[in-house]
Enzyme design. Sequence first.
Site, mmCIF file in Angstrom:
data_model
loop_
_atom_site.group_PDB
_atom_site.id
_atom_site.type_symbol
_atom_site.label_atom_id
_atom_site.label_comp_id
_atom_site.label_asym_id
_atom_site.label_seq_id
_atom_site.Cartn_x
_atom_site.Cartn_y
_atom_site.Cartn_z
ATOM 1 N N ARG A 568 -14.140 70.006 21.952
ATOM 2 C CA ARG A 568 -15.492 69.615 22.370
ATOM 3 C C ARG A 568 -16.284 70.835 22.780
ATOM 4 N NH1 ARG A 568 -14.901 64.121 23.465
ATOM 5 N NH2 ARG A 568 -12.715 63.678 23.145
ATOM 6 N N VAL A 569 -17.558 70.878 22.441
ATOM 7 C CA VAL A 569 -18.322 72.082 22.775
ATOM 8 C C VAL A 569 -18.484 72.232 24.287
ATOM 9 C CG1 VAL A 569 -19.505 72.286 20.562
ATOM 10 C CG2 VAL A 569 -20.568 70.981 22.384
ATOM 11 N N ASP A 570 -18.435 71.132 25.031
ATOM 12 C CA ASP A 570 -18.505 71.239 26.502
ATOM 13 C C ASP A 570 -17.294 71.978 27.048
ATOM 14 O OD1 ASP A 570 -20.609 69.550 26.193
ATOM 15 O OD2 ASP A 570 -19.569 67.761 26.941
ATOM 16 N N ASP A 571 -16.230 72.011 26.288
ATOM 17 C CA ASP A 571 -14.989 72.636 26.752
ATOM 18 C C ASP A 571 -14.807 74.057 26.220
ATOM 19 O OD1 ASP A 571 -14.238 70.267 28.006
ATOM 20 O OD2 ASP A 571 -13.077 69.543 26.295
#
Length: 700
Positions: A568-571
């Site tokens: 995930r790009v948030d990660d």
Amino acid sequence: QLKITSSELKWEKERNETEEKVDINKDNINHNVEEFLLGSEEDEAMVPSQQFCLKAHIPNTQKYMDMYKRSIEEPSEFWSEIASSEFYWKKEWDHNQAFNENLDITKGNINIEWFKGGITNICYNCIDRNIEAGLGDKIAMYWEGNEPGVQASLTYTNLLHQVSQVGNYLRDIGVKKGDTIVIYLPMIMELPIAMLACARIGAIHSVVFAGFSSESLAQRIIDCKPKVLMTCNAAKRGSKTIFLKHIVDAALIQSANHAHSIDSCLVYENKSTLKRENTPWKEGRDVWWQDVIPKYSKSTCNVEWVDAEDPLFLLYTSGSAGKPKGVLHTTGGYMVYVGTTFKYVFDFKPSDIYWSTADCGWGAGHGYVTYGPLLNAATIVIHEGVANYPNSGRCWEIVDKYKVSVFFTAPTLIRSLMRDGDQHVRRYSRTSLRVLGSAGEPINPTAWRWFYKVVGDSRCPISDTWWQTETGAAMITPIPGAWPLKPGSATFPFFGVKAVIVDEEGKEIEGEGNGYLCIKGSWPGALRTLYGDHERYETTYFKQFPGYYFTGDGCIRDKDGYFWITGRVDDVLNVSGHRIGTAEVESALVSHSHCAEAAVIGIDHEVKGQSIHAFVTLVEGVPQSEELRESLKQTIRTQIGAFAAPDKIHWANELPKTRSGKILRRVLRKIASKQLDEIGDTSTLADPTVLDQLIAQIDS
Ligand code: ATP
Ligand code: MG
């Protein structure tokens, strides 16, 4: 634009010359990517055997390329042909205009419609149509209970009878087209039966995984305001008994406090778990399934013919990134997309016996337990319990018992079975297996190889399907037989899917590269809205990169055109200017023989931007030690580079996961940075006690 070109075609030629395997030409592969995908130990791509390809729906890359090209250049014609020839419609849509869409938020509201004006019913397509084709006596479902030896089955005709009775009951108590019904049932056959009954009468189902707490259930009830709730008294999952009706009652009190009360609660009596007299009960509202359903006619339950764009179901996402979103799917596009992907992704043949370990509470349980297989007149296996109960061999015992030929599961189960050892697999023959599948998280190459070699005896292609609750069904996925597989890559887009990788500015990256995975243009299975909140829908998926559906996932395209989901790009980790996906570092750790599972996160660091922390679960019996920490770091240095070596490695008996088995990195981030009061929504956490051990570990 599709990027498989010369090297894939070269394979076609090579396949005729070599036998089972060909080496990927090392010089062709970008250095970083190569380590990520192949790991250091082996440099092979798995090539399906000629024998497999000869019988496959898509026997070679050229066939895929031809179909893919047409699906992109003439989407209306492509999908209209499939929809019209493979599904039943009472009335068809305008074949020259199968869809309407606006994905550009700067030009107005987001709007996606497929086969509008077409009239159909998905339950009719899943059951009646197959019976009319002479398959009434074919087994639709084998059911395997939690305890070995407990089993049942239904033919397509039996299934129709049961669905009709439930449909007739729902109509009788006043359920109408467009009403919402929450289904909170364990994996008993009544769960898909309930879904199909709703679809038959035009009601919108919302299945909530029967492992969610009363708060989580209440949260969903308050959001979608159902008229009826279907549940059961209690259920066994492995060695645990879950008292569902107790949970339901608590949830209904909460939802009543939020101004939504439910007048009808249909309760299936699961005789082996809890006695009627011990089940909490509210007279006037609660009704035993077995007392009412058999009274209704099984021979006729008129189908509610609906528009392709009438809602079919809403389903809350797993909640890895935060509060779950109520994803709404409509009838026609979803039906065509799941039915078609099921056929190609698993190379499905009428003689196959198909088993997915997914629960109907998840996207996979909708598309690839209930609807996709039944639309293809498949025989499916449904398992009530957990796949490693009472022991690690249960999965393969079930495979042998029912002669399962297509087996679909998630990386979390693969890793846990791998940790338990090969002996549990080898005890069983598994010769019926033909195709394997995985979805839900990036599958680490080490786990992929184990699945391929040990479970599939190096004989079965693996379909590592990338998709989301929102996308309805598989989007980037192998099609067995069509091209060689690389361990850990979801390979190429499905027909009609314009998968693109964009940079920070939203500019498309051509060829090799690393960025944000987006979809350009709609596809039939796309979500149409978030229930009751179209604005959140537009903001979540269409605002970041106007003109595109933004997936929230990072992705690499390698030199051969293969797609690799990086997490995930948030990660995403950002260390000293290097942006690196969680999947890459975790896969390097899992390739270490002592590491069973790993999660990495970045926490703020004054100098480097972020500092990497890794949470590692060791293989059973391996002692924790400083040397081992060092050796794990060394694995990352060798496979990726020194910059990616974690500053801290924490031992984790278990990792925090969603109830669907996905690692919750956002929670680990808060634990590692000691911001315990900011952990946020933990309602989707499978086992909250896991956190205490981790917090203690950080403090020590
Ligand atoms: P939420 O959106 O609420 O945070 P979620 O994204 O976990 O929940 P799902 O729709 O169940 O809910 O999961 C979809 C996500 O799972 C994808 O966006 C991706 O991150 C991950 N995923 C699914 N399949 C794969 C795969 N084959 N390879 C890599 N990642 C995958
Ligand atoms: Mg998501």
